[in-house]
Design a protein around this motif. Structure first.
Motif, PDB file in Angstrom:
ATOM      1  N   SER A  69       0.818  -1.224   0.000  1.00 18.61           N
ATOM      2  CA  SER A  69       0.000   0.000   0.000  1.00 18.61           C
ATOM      3  C   SER A  69       0.848   1.269   0.000  1.00 18.61           C
ATOM      4  CB  SER A  69      -0.945   0.002   1.207  1.00 18.61           C
ATOM      5  OG  SER A  69      -0.217   0.021   2.427  1.00 18.61           O
ATOM      6  N   SER A 120       0.730   2.816  -3.334  1.00 16.22           N
ATOM      7  CA  SER A 120      -0.560   3.186  -3.904  1.00 16.22           C
ATOM      8  C   SER A 120      -0.668   4.697  -4.074  1.00 16.22           C
ATOM      9  CB  SER A 120      -1.710   2.686  -3.019  1.00 16.22           C
ATOM     10  OG  SER A 120      -1.690   3.339  -1.764  1.00 16.22           O
ATOM     11  N   GLN A 164      -1.734   8.260  -3.361  1.00 12.97           N
ATOM     12  CA  GLN A 164      -2.048   8.834  -2.060  1.00 12.97           C
ATOM     13  C   GLN A 164      -3.488   9.323  -1.974  1.00 12.97           C
ATOM     14  OE1 GLN A 164       0.813  11.775  -0.888  1.00 12.97           O
ATOM     15  NE2 GLN A 164       2.467  10.292  -0.652  1.00 12.97           N
ATOM     16  N   ASN A 213      -5.558   5.524  -2.354  1.00 12.54           N
ATOM     17  CA  ASN A 213      -5.101   4.402  -1.524  1.00 12.54           C
ATOM     18  C   ASN A 213      -5.605   3.064  -2.043  1.00 12.54           C
ATOM     19  OD1 ASN A 213      -5.601   6.630   1.111  1.00 12.54           O
ATOM     20  ND2 ASN A 213      -3.583   5.888   0.555  1.00 12.54           N
ATOM     21  N   ASP A 247       1.208   4.025  -8.368  1.00  7.36           N
ATOM     22  CA  ASP A 247       0.954   5.464  -8.423  1.00  7.36           C
ATOM     23  C   ASP A 247       1.587   5.962  -9.715  1.00  7.36           C
ATOM     24  OD1 ASP A 247       0.742   8.188  -8.162  1.00  7.36           O
ATOM     25  OD2 ASP A 247       1.232   8.225  -6.029  1.00  7.36           O
ATOM     26  N   LYS A 291      -9.876   0.133  -0.650  1.00  3.29           N
ATOM     27  CA  LYS A 291      -9.079   1.189  -0.036  1.00  3.29           C
ATOM     28  C   LYS A 291      -8.188   0.530   1.008  1.00  3.29           C
ATOM     29  CE  LYS A 291      -9.684   5.942   1.622  1.00  3.29           C
ATOM     30  NZ  LYS A 291      -9.398   6.602   0.337  1.00  3.29           N
ATOM     31  N   SER A 292      -6.882   0.693   0.887  1.00  3.59           N
ATOM     32  CA  SER A 292      -5.949  -0.084   1.708  1.00  3.59           C
ATOM     33  C   SER A 292      -6.112   0.190   3.204  1.00  3.59           C
ATOM     34  CB  SER A 292      -4.509   0.208   1.284  1.00  3.59           C
ATOM     35  OG  SER A 292      -4.192   1.580   1.453  1.00  3.59           O
ATOM     36  N   GLY A 293      -6.336   1.449   3.575  1.00  2.00           N
ATOM     37  CA  GLY A 293      -6.464   1.776   5.002  1.00  2.00           C
ATOM     38  C   GLY A 293      -7.649   1.088   5.642  1.00  2.00           C
TER      39      GLY A 293
END
Length: 375
Positions: free
Chosen positions: A274, A277, A279, A282, A299, A324-326
């Protein structure tokens, strides 16, 4: 009014309730702790009108009784500087002047009339319900769901944890419209069916004090307020008013594609990939083929990319989905199972993450909405 109290014990109790106090209080007295001494028992209260927290200390050496509001900031900052020692409080109940006498010195502050401190709300006897559950059960329910609550001014019902009670189970639900968590306990049942929405702030306060307690918590609530009574603390809060969305309707029921994967390996790979990825989005992509998952991110603006292969149990058509990675990392953080199950139907529908093995008497489901892969 006079009393003697341990500096560290007083600090511990005041710190626990100090998180209630708001930096933007509309009433000056709410910047204070309420001290109420009666029958060798010192009751300490903090409030912001929406949430009130109460704790108590047994006092061996006291003279007189009364209530006074003492400034929270200066009291906490001073107590933090003391080593463990007895503190002698000498309070003039007419002028509200307070002398705190130690072995080596004296500290003087001025309080306010405790009668001006807001009183606790009263429950509507005709609309209230009462139950008792294990403190550990409530702690797990809050820990499992609090991270998924929203910060949405337009939909305040999403800014808390939905607690549903029924003769079959007790269910905790939270969602921010991107992710949804449903944690169900089959060993917590009530003779009635009811629900309430616990706001984020009191839920966070309970999360901090529940590990210090043991035994059971008594919960009383009506349509506006809830009381949580623990052995050493009481929390009173105003509930979120409104109807929680029908969360079961958004949980996909038919998910033909199932991936079983090591949670820790998946989480670590996600953390590495991630970083590469975009920014803004994400976005990470998961590509499943027979026996393998490829986690990738890129990216284009910075010409960076990464991908990593993981072994997994998967039998089915090749499939690719973006998350979404988060949000995905948050969910994996809050699943305790060694292996997790990822259930999918198609790239445009929500993915469901489940522990491979549920604990006894519990059911856990976490849902995550996908992202368009071409973002």
């Amino acid at each position: 009014m006079k009393f003697v109290v341990s500096s560290t014990e007083l600090l511990s109790h005041l710190q626990a309730i100090s998180r209630v106090i708001s930096n933007k209080s509309t009433l000056p007295i709410l910047d204070n702790f309420l001290f109420d001494l009666k029958d060798n028992k010192l009751v300490l209260t903090a409030s912001d009108l929406e949430v009130t927290m109460v704790t108590s200390l047994e006092i061996d050496n006291s003279d007189g009784e009364g209530i006074i509001a003492l400034p929270s900031r200066i009291l906490l900052e001073t107590l933090k500087k003391f080593p463990e020692q007895p503190l002698n409080f000498d309070i003039n109940m007419e002028s509200f002047g307070v002398n705190i006498v130690t072995e080596k010195g004296k500290f003087s502050i001025v309080g306010q009339n405790g009668a001006d401190f807001p009183e606790l709300p009263q429950l509507d006897a005709d609309k209230s319900s009462t139950l008792q559950i294990g403190i550990d059960l409530l702690e797990v329910g809050i820990n499992k769901t609090l991270f998924a609550t929203a910060d949405d001014e337009l939909r305040p019902v999403m800014n808390g944890i939905l607690v549903e009670l029924s003769p079959d189970n007790m269910t905790f639900v939270a969602s921010d419209s991107h992710k949804l968590v449903r944690y169900r306990r089959l060993d917590a049942k009530t003779e009635f069916s009811a629900s309430f929405i616990l706001p984020k702030k009191p839920a966070g306060l309970l999360k901090n004090v529940l590990p210090k307690e043991s035994g059971e918590v008594a919960i009383e609530f009506d349509d506006k307020n809830a009381f949580f009574t623990l052995p050493n603390y009481k929390l009173v809060c105003r509930l979120v008013e409104g109807n929680y969305p029908s969360y079961n309707a958004v949980i996909p029921q038919d998910n033909p594609y199932k991936v079983i994967i090591d949670r820790s390996e998946f989480h670590n790979t996600l953390g590495r990939v991630s970083i590469f990825s975009n920014q803004a989005s994400n976005l990470v992509k998961l590509k499943m083929t027979s026996g393998e998952m490829v986690v990738s991110a890129q990216d284009i603006d910075f010409s960076i990319s990464a991908h990593e292969r993981l072994s997994c149990q998967y039998e089915g058509d090749e499939m690719e989905i973006g998350f979404k990675s988060g949000f995905l990392a948050d969910i994996l953080d809050n699943l305790n199972s060694t292996d997790v199950i990822l259930e999918l139907s198609d790239p445009s529908r929500a993915g469901i993450l489940l522990p491979f093995e549920n604990g006894e008497n519990e059911e856990e489901l976490m849902l995550l909405m996908p992202m368009m892969i071409n973002v």
